[in-house]
Design a protein around this motif. Structure first.
Motif, PDB file in Angstrom:
ATOM      1  N   HIS A1025      24.849  25.111  31.641  1.00 45.95           N
ATOM      2  CA  HIS A1025      26.218  24.127  31.956  1.00 45.95           C
ATOM      3  C   HIS A1025      27.497  24.955  32.010  1.00 45.95           C
ATOM      4  CE1 HIS A1025      23.675  20.808  30.718  1.00 45.95           C
ATOM      5  NE2 HIS A1025      23.247  21.358  29.692  1.00 45.95           N
ATOM      6  N   ILE A1026      28.345  24.108  32.836  1.00 46.11           N
ATOM      7  CA  ILE A1026      29.502  24.988  32.942  1.00 46.11           C
ATOM      8  C   ILE A1026      30.418  24.912  31.775  1.00 46.11           C
ATOM      9  CG2 ILE A1026      29.572  24.921  35.563  1.00 46.11           C
ATOM     10  CD1 ILE A1026      31.350  22.283  35.372  1.00 46.11           C
ATOM     11  N   ALA A1027      31.249  26.016  31.341  1.00 48.54           N
ATOM     12  CA  ALA A1027      31.787  25.983  30.240  1.00 48.54           C
ATOM     13  C   ALA A1027      32.730  24.818  29.880  1.00 48.54           C
ATOM     14  CB  ALA A1027      32.771  27.510  30.179  1.00 48.54           C
ATOM     15  N   THR A1028      33.474  24.244  30.838  1.00 49.80           N
ATOM     16  CA  THR A1028      34.342  23.342  30.701  1.00 49.80           C
ATOM     17  C   THR A1028      33.625  22.055  30.110  1.00 49.80           C
ATOM     18  OG1 THR A1028      34.158  23.081  32.996  1.00 49.80           O
ATOM     19  CG2 THR A1028      36.099  24.214  31.727  1.00 49.80           C
ATOM     20  N   ALA A1029      32.236  21.726  30.627  1.00 49.18           N
ATOM     21  CA  ALA A1029      31.722  20.639  30.447  1.00 49.18           C
ATOM     22  C   ALA A1029      31.056  20.507  28.992  1.00 49.18           C
ATOM     23  CB  ALA A1029      30.518  20.508  31.454  1.00 49.18           C
ATOM     24  N   VAL A1030      30.923  21.678  28.407  1.00 49.09           N
ATOM     25  CA  VAL A1030      30.447  21.603  27.109  1.00 49.09           C
ATOM     26  C   VAL A1030      31.150  22.255  25.986  1.00 49.09           C
ATOM     27  CG1 VAL A1030      28.057  22.003  27.696  1.00 49.09           C
ATOM     28  CG2 VAL A1030      29.378  23.921  27.638  1.00 49.09           C
TER      29      VAL A1030
END
Lengths: 1088, 307
Positions: A1025-1030
């Motif tokens: 997942h992309i960092a901002t989403a998690v």
């Protein structure tokens, strides 16, 4: 003793009867000899249930009873002074004497250790009824011998006087013999009385023998007054015996029956019958309710016959004078009484004896009957011998012309001398009596001595093992999550099963995180082995238990109570109520498992433990130099069903039911030989090479179809020496120089190495095909595969096996014999108990298979092939072959691509797939999927799964549009001419081939299931997942500084775009836009 | 205690030999030689899982011949087995309905071996004292003096001793000896109890085992029948059983609480102690004989005088 006129019988010794007796004796003797040579089992029908048989009942019990004529007659004549009966005395004593010898000899055959028969004289056991009987019988036999000696001595004397044979020798012995005779006559009265008393004692004790087995005796006969009944019946049978014997002897010797004596004697008999009968009936009346008449009809009949026919009838008969005066009727009545006593003894010792576990029951064997008959015949024979040799029978008017010596010539001893001898005799008897009293005394203190003896020989108990239970060896490093129930302690006590593996996490989840069901007490310190109950402990602190321990406790820092801090050794003598470690585990496990009926938690041994393979060293009989076929035959000798199972298995047939293959759900024909692949194309022309991995031996042609159990190669899986290796292209026979005997003697469970000997080398060389099955897995480091490395799981621990059907599913072989599921050991919330983080991870299980995160890379040690270009292979020309027979193309040839640390490909997969079968037309313009996993995002049963893909540019028939199978083994690998290879291959596999070929791009999938890394090496959130989403704060905005314990980062940052979400059908990263089952709640928008 | 009491009596009583006939001695014996230091085993049939490891442990400790089938072979349960010369203990399966508290359990397993009676009939029966009872309760066998009469097998109410019928020269009575064989070594922990994985067999002092058994019954009212098998059977046994099904359903014998030797030894010792009764009979018969003899002599003299 006797002054009555007796003399030897004269006449012909041998008659027809005598010869018949000799014949029966010979037969009995033969059986008796066999018994002495080969033991009781060969001759008798005795069992543990029926330890006493005919020999005891007839030879001993009846023998003693029927010898009662001796003491009754002696008492009647000598004690009660009825001297008119004197002519009956000597025959009666002779019968008794022979009877007791018969008892002794019969007993010798029955006793297991007959050579120890003298033991009771020195090893006294006064509590034993049998001892009482034995001692009395022995003594009485001596007394009887003394009584008999008068007849012997008289006989010798007569012999001297009549100048018959042996007289010259006897004359020399005349003085001592005369003296002896005088002595005997002097002490005789004492012995007569002693004989009567001794008879009373052992006749009654004989009855007491069976009193010790009240629960095994039929109530018709069992009574505590059995001794009295035996005594009375012995007295009762005494005179009938005398009568019978006199009548038979008269008839046999052709004399007149001595009715003048027998008739008055018979008058006494009913009195004794009445005495016995009254006591017997009184006893029945008194026991009343305890007697069960009709329970066993057979017993009732035996009892009634004994009572009516043999007791009442002779009683009534003998009351009549005509009966008593008729020789025939008298004989008949006497025989009835004798028969009654015999029946009674047989009833008491055999019929009434009902062991609780009768087994096969008891009926006397031919041998037992023969020996008994032989002994009876011997008595009769000896009786005849004695009456012919010694003056026993009363003088008969018609016999010998010589006048008998007058008794007046007998000179008595001097009174003084006589009293000396009498005194000695009295002394002897006194000594015996004192001894006897002492023996009973001894019995009482016997227990004490025995105890002391045991005490002295028993070694002092040693200190308990000296093992500190807290530090027992063998505990693996990783016990924190998986506790392996193996310890020196347990291994010492039993080594019959392999240790089980206890999955702590799973059990933790089943109990809802409550530790108390197992860790039920908490020890307050090192010495506290009792501890405090967890519930009480919390109650004291006013804490109500009811949830996961982890909801309050930090489980990493809390001291978890170890089982072995309280439970040490099994069966601690000091504290029997405390279970040992072994017992507490088993009881805990089995107890809980039994309490959850709906679960399939195992309650049997093999549910948790694998039984250890027994040492086959002694079991397998294979000579050195045996062929592999001999070994297999030897295996089948015992494991017959196993061979049959193998012949039904996928490992043998390479084909079978294929429910997961689209279009072939109900087919059983799909198999390796009907499918096409892009490693070796197919088995057809290359079968010889493939056969190196088939679990059979012998000629390949028709091997699978013939299903001959003797062609199963047991050793390829069960060899534990590691020396058994199959040769390529030799009918699957082992390489030369294998010590097959050694291999066969050490067979065992298949190791990873043995499974790997085929599966690590699928399609020819190490790890070429699977990617996740490489030779290093035989002994992998912990971080390469946590199951096989850290916990040393064997293949069959997951690929569970029943009847040689091995669970597992392969993308290339369609047949399925059971599934391997992570959830067999791991629960459906496997990421820990409680906490938001684990819930987020558990949510992934709806869409992602475990392997995706937990197998980040494959081919960690040996590279795996991902691509082969047959165009290049054709044009490059000949190359040397590897030792496994495959061409070894150099890297610059561009034929093959080999990759290490391969990142798997991810696809939706619902467990079904499509396959290309041999001869199926293809569209060469598109990529041909040889086995395509089915499933897409909209299919709720599909999960994103990990695969290895193997691509190829492989030849196909341009006319027929079918994939072709070139002959590689012995074909292309030899001459490197693809065209020839294709023609050969198509010809051998009997397929149509137009003659022209092109190259099509093909893809073959292989599922990824092995090389599971430890949890810390599994994918992190940002790997996919992309960092901002998690970022937690996206949703949990109130939590400041909440971090994912460092787990949110990418564990493998070097791998970019591990998962192509768009290819999987997502519009964007599902962490951002929501998963396929939910819509993003929109509680916050990710920071841009 | 019992032994001491008996010894006390036996020392006291020679002074009054006739008192031996009195019943007091016999009734004293009824208390049985129960000791404080008795050891025993508690076998809980509800916990036994029928793994037969006790059989294997027994086989190894006693160095018996290995059987044809493996010990983990459960096919042996198809038939009811009995202890024999080559197996001193056997486990039998008694299929039955699952009980209320153990819904999964389909069968009860019951181990059979010598019960080591507190008042053993075999010891009382043995003609030479080849079978003896140790102070701690083990009933042990000395083959050297055994004559092979097999009366012990008749006497045993549990039908335990077995015989080596096939041995022609030196057959032995074989049975469990509580692992008390002097050569065996440990002598403390019977092999079966040590091998039991569920500790369905617990070895310890008999008094404590009785307490333990009672507390188990107390705690699991549904599981157990409120009775300890072996507490009173034939005068009490060293082996105790807990069970949850009818005795007859699981192959345990219903036996009276009186020990058989009490009857036989009462008869024996009452009649024969100090030879009192035989002496009495001897004296009486001798007297009659003397009297008749005298009468005859007198008659003979008178006859002679007259003639």
């Amino acid at each position: 003793m006797s002054t009555h006129q007796t003399r030897t019988v004269r006449g012909r010794f041998f008659s027809h009867g005598t010869f018949a007796l000799l014949a029966v004796m010979t037969l009995g003797g033969a059986f008796a000899f066999t018994r002495l040579l080969t033991g009781l089992e060969a001759v008798t029908n005795l069992t543990d249930a029926y330890p006493w048989g005919l020999w005891i009942a007839i030879d001993v019990a009846c023998g003693v009873a029927l010898a009662a004529g001796g003491f009754t007659t002696a008492a009647l004549i000598e004690i009660f002074g009825n001297h008119k009966y004197r002519p009956l005395l000597r025959p009666a004593v002779l019968t008794a004497w022979l009877g007791y010898i018969f008892v002794g000899v019969g007993l010798m055959f029955d006793l297991g250790r007959y050579w120890n028969i003298w033991r009771p004289m020195f090893n006294w056991q006064g509590n034993s009824v049998l001892f009482e009987v034995g001692m009395c019988v022995m003594t009485y036999l001596f007394v009887l011998t003394v009584e008999m000696s008068v007849s012997f001595l008289d006989g010798l004397r007569t012999r001297v006087e009549e100048e018959s044979r042996g007289a010259i020798i006897l004359r020399r012995l005349e003085r001592p013999l005369t003296l002896l005779r005088r002595i005997v006559r002097t002490v005789m009265p004492l012995f007569v009385v002693a004989g009567v008393v001794l008879s009373f004692m052992h006749q009654s004790s004989l009855g007491a023998l069976m009193v010790i087995a009240p629960t095994k005796m039929c109530s018709l006969w069992y009574t505590p007054v059995l001794p009295l009944l035996f005594l009375l019946s012995a007295i009762m049978v005494g005179f009938p015996m005398v009568v019978m014997e006199s009548l038979i002897a008269s008839r046999s010797l052709g004399r007149e029956p001595e009715m003048d004596l027998l008739s008055p004697l018979a008058k006494i008999i009913p009195w004794f019958i009445a005495a016995y009968g009254i006591v017997k009936i009184l006893d029945l009346v008194v026991r009343g309710s305890a007697v069960q008449f009709i329970d066993t009809p057979g017993h009732m009949v035996a009892f009634l016959v004994e009572m009516i026919l043999c007791l009442v009838v002779p009683f009534v008969l003998l009351l009549f004078k005509p009966v008593r005066e008729s020789a025939g009727w008298l004989l008949f009545s006497s025989l009835l009484v004798i028969g009654g006593v015999v029946l009674n003894r047989v009833n008491v010792f055999l019929v009434a004896y009902e062991p609780p576990f009768p087994g096969r029951g008891y009926f006397p064997s031919v041998g037992e009957i023969a020996v008994t008959l032989g002994l009876v015949a011997t008595i009769m024979f000896l009786y005849r011998v004695f009456i012919f040799l010694f003056p026993i029978m009363p003088k008969h008017e018609t016999s010998g012309p010589k006048p008998l010596r007058s008794p007046a010539t007998y000179t008595p001893l001097q009174p003084k001398t006589a009293w000396t001898f009498r005194g000695v005799a009295i002394g002897l008897l006194l000594l015996f009596s004192v001894l006897y009293a002492f023996i009973h005394q001894e019995a009482v203190s016997g227990d004490i001595r025995a105890t002391n003896w045991v005490e002295s020989v028993r070694p002092v108990e040693e200190e308990a093992t000296g093992l500190n239970p807290a530090e027992h060896a063998g505990r693996p490093e990783g016990y924190k999550r998986v506790y392996i129930l193996s310890s020196r302690l347990l291994d010492d006590l039993d080594n019959f099963y392999e240790p089980t593996r206890f999955n702590h996490t799973t059990h933790d989840e089943w109990t809802g995180g409550d530790c108390a069901p197992c860790h039920h007490r908490f020890s307050m310190g090192g010495d506290d082995r009792i501890g405090i109950d967890l519930h009480e402990f919390h109650d004291e602190m006013e804490i109500h238990l009811g949830g996961p321990c982890a909801s309050c406790h930090d489980m990493d820092s809390i001291t978890i109570q170890r089982c072995d801090s309280c439970h040490w050794l099994a069966n601690e003598e000091d504290d029997p109520s405390r279970l040992g470690l072994k017992g507490s585990y088993h009881r805990q496990c089995i107890g809980c498992h039994e309490d959850i009926p709906e679960s399939d938690a195992p309650v049997d041994c093999i549910g948790c433990h694998h039984p250890l393979t027994p040492d086959h060293g002694d079991l397998v009989a294979v000579d050195k130099g045996a062929g592999v076929e001999d070994v297999v035959r030897e295996c089948i000798r015992c494991h017959e069903t196993s061979a049959a199972d193998i012949l039904e298995s996928a490992h043998w047939n390479w084909s079978g039911h294929s429910p997961e293959v689209g279009g072939y759900e109900d087919s059983a024909s799909l198999g390796i030989n009907t499918l096409v692949n892009n490693y070796m194309f197919g088995t057809g022309p290359n079968a010889e090479y493939c056969a190196a991995c088939h679990i059979g031996i012998g000629p390949l042609e028709g091997r699978i179809e013939n299903r001959d159990p003797e062609t199963v190669d047991c050793l390829i899986c069960h060899d534990t020496t590691g020396t058994y290796i199959k040769k390529i292209g030799d009918g699957g026979r082992p390489v030369d120089g294998v010590d097959l005997a050694a291999v066969a003697h050490s067979v065992g469970r298949p190791s990873r190495d043995k499974c790997g000997s085929c599966h690590f080398y699928s399609d020819g060389s190490a790890n070429i095909k699977h990617g996740d099955l490489e030779p290093v897995l035989a002994d992998p480091p912990d971080d390469l595969d946590v199951h096989m490395g850290r916990y040393n799981l064997l293949c069959q621990d997951c690929h569970t096996t029943r009847q040689h059907k091995i669970a597992g599913m392969s993308m290339s072989a369609p047949v399925v014999e059971g599934r391997v599921l992570c959830s067999r050991c791991h629960s459906d919330t496997p990421h820990g108990i409680g906490g938001e983080y684990s819930r987020h991870l558990d949510d992934h299980l709806r869409s992602i298979s475990c392997q995706v995160c937990h197998i980040p890379r494959i081919a960690r040690e040996s590279p795996t092939r991902t691509f082969i270009d047959w165009r290049q292979a054709e044009s490059y020309g000949p190359v040397p072959l590897t030792d496994r027979g495959l061409p070894d193309w150099p890297e610059q040839a561009g034929v093959e691509t080999w990759v290490r640390d391969l990142v798997p490909e991810y696809r939706w997969y619902d467990g079904t797939r499509k396959v290309k079968v041999l001869g199926e037309t293809i569209d060469p313009r598109k990529t041909v999927y040889l086995n395509q996993p089915e499933g897409d995002k909209r299919n709720p049963g599909a999960l994103i799964s990990a695969f290895k893909t193997h691509r190829a540019m492989q030849p196909y028939d341009t006319e027929n549009k079918t994939l072709v199978i070139p002959k590689l083994w012995g074909g292309f690998w030899q001459h490197f001419n693809l065209e020839v290879a294709i023609r050969e291959g198509m010809e051998e596999s009997g397929m149509e081939y137009s003659g022209s070929y092109g190259f099509a791009a093909t893809v073959q999938y292989t599922g990824i299931h092995h090389e599971i890394v430890p949890a810390k090496d599994a994918l992190g959130c940002q790997d996919c997942h992309i960092a901002t989403a998690v970022d937690c704060r996206r949703c949990h905005s109130s939590i400041r500084g909440h971090e994912l314990n460092g787990l949110g980062h990418a564990v493998y940052p070097e791998v970019k775009n591990r998962i192509d979400f768009e290819a999987l059908g997502y519009e964007d990263d599902p962490a951002r836009i929501g998963g396929r089952f939910f819509i993003q709640p929109g509680r916050g928008t990710p920071p841009s | 205690m019992g032994i001491n009491r008996r010894r006390f009596f036996s020392l006291l009583l020679p002074a009054a030999a006739l008192a031996a006939c009195s019943r007091s001695e016999a009734s004293e014996d009824n208390s049985g030689p129960v000791q404080d230091e008795q050891v025993g085993c508690l076998a809980d049939t509800t916990l036994c899982i029928g793994c037969r490891q006790c059989e294997e442990g027994c086989n190894r400790r006693n160095e018996l011949p290995r059987p044809d089938t493996l010990f983990r072979d459960r096919l042996v349960f198809r038939e009811q087995r009995r202890p024999g010369p080559n197996n001193f203990t056997v486990v039998n399966e008694f299929p039955g309905p699952p009980s209320r508290d153990q819904p999964k359990k389909q069968a009860t397993y019951v181990k059979t071996q010598c019960m080591h009676c507190l008042d053993p009939a075999c010891v009382s029966a043995c003609i030479v004292g080849a079978l003896t009872r140790a102070r701690d309760g083990a009933v042990i066998y000395n083959p050297d003096i055994c004559i092979g009469c097999r009366y012990c097998m008749i006497a045993c109410p549990f039908q335990i001793p077995s015989y080596e019928y096939s041995d022609a020269l030196a057959p032995k009575v074989r049975k469990c000896e509580f692992c008390a064989d002097p050569a065996g070594g440990t002598g403390a922990d019977p092999a079966c109890a040590a091998a039991c994985p569920t500790e369905a067999i617990v070895f310890g002092k008999r008094s404590e085992l009785l307490q333990l058994a009672r507390s188990r019954i107390e705690r699991h009212r549904v599981r157990y029948i409120d009775r300890i098998y072996g507490e009173n059977e034939v005068g009490g046994t060293s082996w105790l059983y807990l069970y949850g099904r009818d005795l007859s359903d699981i192959g345990l014998l219903s036996l009276p609480s009186s020990a058989p030797p009490r009857t036989t030894e009462a008869i024996q010792h009452t009649i024969f102690k100090y030879g009192a009764i035989p002496f009495l009979v001897y004296g009486t018969l001798g007297g009659i004989m003397w009297h008749n003899h005298r009468k005859q002599q007198v008659a003979a003299v008178e006859d002679g005088g007259e003639s």
